[in-house]
Design an enzyme around this catalytic site. Structure first.
Site, mmCIF file in Angstrom:
data_model
loop_
_atom_site.group_PDB
_atom_site.id
_atom_site.type_symbol
_atom_site.label_atom_id
_atom_site.label_comp_id
_atom_site.label_asym_id
_atom_site.label_seq_id
_atom_site.Cartn_x
_atom_site.Cartn_y
_atom_site.Cartn_z
ATOM 1 N N SER A 149 0.854 -1.182 0.000
ATOM 2 C CA SER A 149 0.000 0.000 0.000
ATOM 3 C C SER A 149 0.889 1.230 0.000
ATOM 4 O O SER A 149 2.016 1.201 0.522
ATOM 5 C CB SER A 149 -0.896 0.026 1.243
ATOM 6 O OG SER A 149 -1.543 1.277 1.385
ATOM 7 N N TYR A 163 -1.572 -1.215 10.364
ATOM 8 C CA TYR A 163 -1.678 -1.319 8.908
ATOM 9 C C TYR A 163 -0.466 -0.677 8.240
ATOM 10 O O TYR A 163 0.182 -1.289 7.384
ATOM 11 C CB TYR A 163 -2.961 -0.642 8.432
ATOM 12 C CG TYR A 163 -3.181 -0.740 6.943
ATOM 13 C CD1 TYR A 163 -3.696 -1.911 6.379
ATOM 14 C CD2 TYR A 163 -2.883 0.323 6.094
ATOM 15 C CE1 TYR A 163 -3.909 -2.008 5.012
ATOM 16 C CE2 TYR A 163 -3.085 0.225 4.730
ATOM 17 C CZ TYR A 163 -3.592 -0.935 4.195
ATOM 18 O OH TYR A 163 -3.786 -1.044 2.836
#
Length: 257
Positions: A149, A163
């Site tokens: 990401s 995350y």
């Protein structure tokens, strides 16, 4: 130079975790269009089965429900896949989770769930599948693509601590694994997506007009954008890319967002 088959996946097998929806499904459809046999995995069996049924309109797609957040679950997926194939050309480690909470209240459960699925699972699933990847690496390279990401590259203002850490770790893990597995004719790379509409990225899904105002490209990512990036890395076209992370975000990480 014959470029007619440069992006072809004809005759190759692919396993995509988290393949029933979002980015995983975008990649699955793209691989099917290029001639691959695609196996998708997801924790929710009904959703996985339904997605495979729908994707079968584009080619051979098989549902293999599994929870890869544990080593036992990863090995169960390998066993399920081995009932269909004796080798694996392409592995896409896409299954992921996110958790947001204020710093002072961020729970251990939110850390472990995210890091286990986003960072631990790609390593141990790849490790378990390496013999099958090596067996496929004959006249072409086998491929492992980790879905990271842009939050692992630049800092998102949202308080998604586990995350961000897991995706940054996955990008570096990609580099380390690439060095080791290159000797086995397995090329390991990663993709760092930006805003793509999905159940995980509800902001892009539900507030696209607002989000695209922060994207230099002026739009949310489309399925073809993700499929194209994955096809490039999975095919002969991407054979000389090893350990790198391909950013697919419409220019966000360069904008100072």
């Amino acid at each position: 130079m014959d470029t007619s088959r440069l992006f072809s996946l004809q005759g190759r097998s692919a396993l995509i975790t988290g393949g029933s929806r979002g980015i995983g499904r975008m990649i699955a459809e793209g691989f099917l269009a290029q001639g691959a046999r695609v196996y998708i995995s997801a924790r929710k069996a009904a959703a996985c089965d339904q997605a495979a049924k729908e994707l079968s309109a584009f080619g051979t797609c098989v549902s293999l429900p599994a929870d890869v957040s544990t080593v036992e679950g990863a090995h169960a997926l390998v066993e399920a896949y081995a009932r269909h194939e004796d080798r694996l050309d392409i592995l896409v480690n896409n299954a992921g989770a996110a958790w947001g909470a204020p710093y002072d209240d961020f729970p251990e459960s939110g850390w472990d769930k995210v890091v286990d699925l986003n960072l631990k699972a790609p390593f141990f699933l790849t490790q378990a599948l390496t013999p099958m990847l090596k067996k496929a690496a004959t006249d072409h390279l086998a491929k492992v693509i980790n879905i990271a990401s842009i939050d692992g590259i630049s800092v998102n203002p949202l308080e998604t601590y586990s995350y961000a850490a897991s995706k940054a770790g996955l990008i570096h893990l990609t580099r380390r694994m690439a060095l080791r597995l290159a000797q086995d004719r397995i090329a390991v790379t990663a993709i760092a997506p930006g805003a793509f509409a999905s159940d995980m990225n509800k902001e892009a899904r539900d507030h696209g007009d607002e989000v695209k105002g922060r994207i230099p490209a002026g739009r949310i990512g489309e399925p073809e954008d993700m499929a194209g990036a994955a096809i490039f890395l999975a095919s002969r076209a991407g054979d000389y890319v090893m350990g790198s992370t391909l950013v697919v975000d419409g220019g966000v990480i360069h904008s100072g967002r």
